[in-house]
Motif scaffolding. Structure first.
Motif, short mmCIF file in Angstrom:
data_model
loop_
_atom_site.label_atom_id
_atom_site.label_comp_id
_atom_site.label_asym_id
_atom_site.label_seq_id
_atom_site.Cartn_x
_atom_site.Cartn_y
_atom_site.Cartn_z
N ALA A 89 -18.41 -0.75 -46.88
CA ALA A 89 -19.01 0.14 -45.88
C ALA A 89 -20.51 -0.10 -45.69
CB ALA A 89 -18.77 1.58 -46.28
N ASP A 90 -20.98 0.26 -44.50
CA ASP A 90 -22.42 0.26 -44.22
C ASP A 90 -23.07 1.55 -44.69
OD1 ASP A 90 -22.42 -2.24 -42.58
OD2 ASP A 90 -21.13 -1.03 -41.27
N LEU A 91 -22.27 2.60 -44.79
CA LEU A 91 -22.79 3.92 -45.14
C LEU A 91 -21.73 4.66 -45.95
CD1 LEU A 91 -24.91 6.26 -44.67
CD2 LEU A 91 -23.55 6.87 -42.66
N ILE A 92 -22.16 5.32 -47.01
CA ILE A 92 -21.27 6.19 -47.77
C ILE A 92 -21.66 7.63 -47.48
CG2 ILE A 92 -20.44 6.86 -50.05
CD1 ILE A 92 -21.03 4.02 -51.00
N ALA A 93 -20.75 8.35 -46.84
CA ALA A 93 -20.99 9.74 -46.47
C ALA A 93 -20.64 10.65 -47.65
CB ALA A 93 -20.13 10.11 -45.26
N PRO A 94 -21.05 11.91 -47.60
CA PRO A 94 -20.55 12.86 -48.59
C PRO A 94 -19.03 12.93 -48.54
CG PRO A 94 -22.43 13.78 -47.41
CD PRO A 94 -22.05 12.51 -46.70
N ALA A 95 -18.43 13.50 -49.56
CA ALA A 95 -16.98 13.58 -49.65
C ALA A 95 -16.38 14.39 -48.51
CB ALA A 95 -16.57 14.18 -50.99
N CYS A 96 -15.11 14.16 -48.27
CA CYS A 96 -14.40 14.87 -47.21
C CYS A 96 -14.52 16.38 -47.39
CB CYS A 96 -12.94 14.45 -47.21
SG CYS A 96 -11.89 15.36 -46.08
N ASP A 97 -14.33 16.87 -48.61
CA ASP A 97 -14.38 18.31 -48.86
C ASP A 97 -15.79 18.89 -48.76
OD1 ASP A 97 -11.63 18.57 -49.19
OD2 ASP A 97 -11.71 18.13 -51.33
N GLU A 98 -16.78 18.02 -48.54
CA GLU A 98 -18.16 18.46 -48.29
C GLU A 98 -18.52 18.24 -46.83
OE1 GLU A 98 -20.58 16.26 -51.02
OE2 GLU A 98 -19.47 16.97 -52.77
N ASP A 99 -17.51 18.10 -45.96
CA ASP A 99 -17.72 17.87 -44.52
C ASP A 99 -18.53 16.60 -44.27
OD1 ASP A 99 -16.28 19.93 -43.25
OD2 ASP A 99 -17.85 21.39 -43.71
N GLY A 100 -18.24 15.56 -45.06
CA GLY A 100 -19.02 14.32 -44.94
C GLY A 100 -18.93 13.68 -43.57
N ALA A 101 -17.74 13.61 -43.00
CA ALA A 101 -17.60 13.00 -41.67
C ALA A 101 -18.35 13.82 -40.63
CB ALA A 101 -16.12 12.89 -41.29
N ALA A 102 -18.28 15.14 -40.74
CA ALA A 102 -18.98 16.00 -39.79
C ALA A 102 -20.49 15.77 -39.85
CB ALA A 102 -18.66 17.46 -40.08
N ARG A 103 -21.02 15.59 -41.03
CA ARG A 103 -22.47 15.39 -41.19
C ARG A 103 -22.93 14.11 -40.48
NH1 ARG A 103 -24.19 17.35 -47.29
NH2 ARG A 103 -22.71 19.08 -47.46
N VAL A 104 -22.12 13.05 -40.61
CA VAL A 104 -22.47 11.80 -39.93
C VAL A 104 -22.29 11.96 -38.42
CG1 VAL A 104 -21.92 9.36 -39.68
CG2 VAL A 104 -21.89 10.41 -41.95
N MET A 105 -21.21 12.60 -37.99
CA MET A 105 -20.97 12.80 -36.57
C MET A 105 -22.06 13.65 -35.93
SD MET A 105 -18.36 11.01 -35.65
CE MET A 105 -18.25 11.70 -34.01
N GLU A 106 -22.60 14.59 -36.65
CA GLU A 106 -23.70 15.41 -36.12
C GLU A 106 -24.91 14.55 -35.78
OE1 GLU A 106 -22.48 19.44 -38.63
OE2 GLU A 106 -24.09 18.13 -39.35
N GLN A 107 -25.20 13.57 -36.65
CA GLN A 107 -26.31 12.66 -36.37
C GLN A 107 -26.00 11.77 -35.18
OE1 GLN A 107 -28.22 10.73 -39.84
NE2 GLN A 107 -26.78 11.91 -41.10
#
Length: 279
Positions: free
Chosen positions: A253-271
């Motif tokens: 990966a180019d980026l490791i987001a927070p875990a799924c249960d920490e809304d990791g995908a949402a945090r990246v999508m917000e940016q």
């Protein structure tokens, strides 16, 4: 880095956690990204009928890649616009292989998942957690004799799953299957051994869709957590592995987001919704 124009997202372990619930934050982030013109695409090992309705109902969700890349459906009319089914001779070879083993089997046909009755009735015995038990029983069509059923439908099989609670047996079966020519073998969760046509993976379907939409690979963000997301993560301009992802995905990966249960995908999508790229 080019602005992101399309986000391809795995579901289980990426957009939803073990409780199988899409959080409000994730729903809001996806809606905001779509409002900014980012194409939203689900890319899952699930069949069409097994996709969460609250996810595919988000405004701006246009296409779904299903069955690990065997199909693409356009959500506006549920039309299958891309298809890479298994060849009948491949299915028959798998059935011959399956005669040596005693485990439940699933088959995906035109977006519908069919499964052995023994798995439908006792998913917990094969490693499904409480939420996954409900998922199996509400998305699968039980079949008494999967061998005969698959033989009868050998011309329309998107993919086949073997369901295993014995990880040593899974490893033995996988080693044998990987010697077969023309098959794609992967595993999204421990109890699944997933087989498709050799040209199939999430990346191949995504590449077809990206070209159709006139988007460049570097304008794609891909999100995942499992082995079956690897090719897609490597293909995308921005490959995002969840904090709970398997190690080989994090390495790619180019980026490791927070875990799924920490809304990791949402945090990246917000940016991405705010700036269309990640700093």
């Amino acid at each position: 880095m080019k602005a992101i124009k399309l986000a391809a997202m795995d579901i289980d372990g990426t957009l939803i956690g073990k409780n199988k619930i899409l959080t409000g934050r994730t729903r809001k982030a996806l809606t905001a990204a779509a409002a900014q013109g980012i194409h939203l695409v689900v890319a899952s090992g699930r069949a069409l009928q097994a996709l969460p309705k609250d996810l595919i109902g988000i405004p701006g969700m246009e296409y779904v890649i299903t069955s690990n890349g065997s199909s693409i459906f356009r959500l506006s009319d549920r039309k299958r616009i891309y298809a890479q089914d298994m060849m009948p001779d491949q299915v028959q070879k798998l059935l011959a292989f399956y005669k040596n083993y005693d485990c439940p089997m699933e088959a995906f046909i035109c977006g519908v998942p069919y499964t052995s009755r023994e798995y439908f009735e006792r998913p917990g015995y094969f490693g499904a957690g409480p939420a996954s038990v409900e998922y199996v029983r509400t998305t699968r069509q039980p079949v008494e004799d999967m061998r005969t059923f698959v033989e009868e439908h050998k011309n329309e099989i998107e993919g086949i799953n073997f369901i295993l609670r014995d990880m040593e047996l899974k490893a033995v079966m996988r080693r044998q299957l990987e010697t077969f020519d023309g098959l794609y073998v992967t595993s999204s969760v421990p109890r699944y051994l997933e087989i498709s046509h050799g040209s199939v993976c999430k990346q191949s379907a995504l590449a077809w869709l990206v070209q159709k939409l006139g988007i460049l690979p570097e304008e794609v963000a891909a999100f995942g957590d499992g082995e079956n997301d690897l090719e897609m993560i490597q293909y995308a301009g921005l490959g995002v592995a969840m904090g709970n992802a398997v190690s080989l995905l994090k390495q790619a990966a180019d980026l490791i987001a927070p875990a799924c249960d920490e809304d990791g995908a949402a945090r990246v999508m917000e940016q991405l919704a705010e700036k269309r790229h990640i700093s």
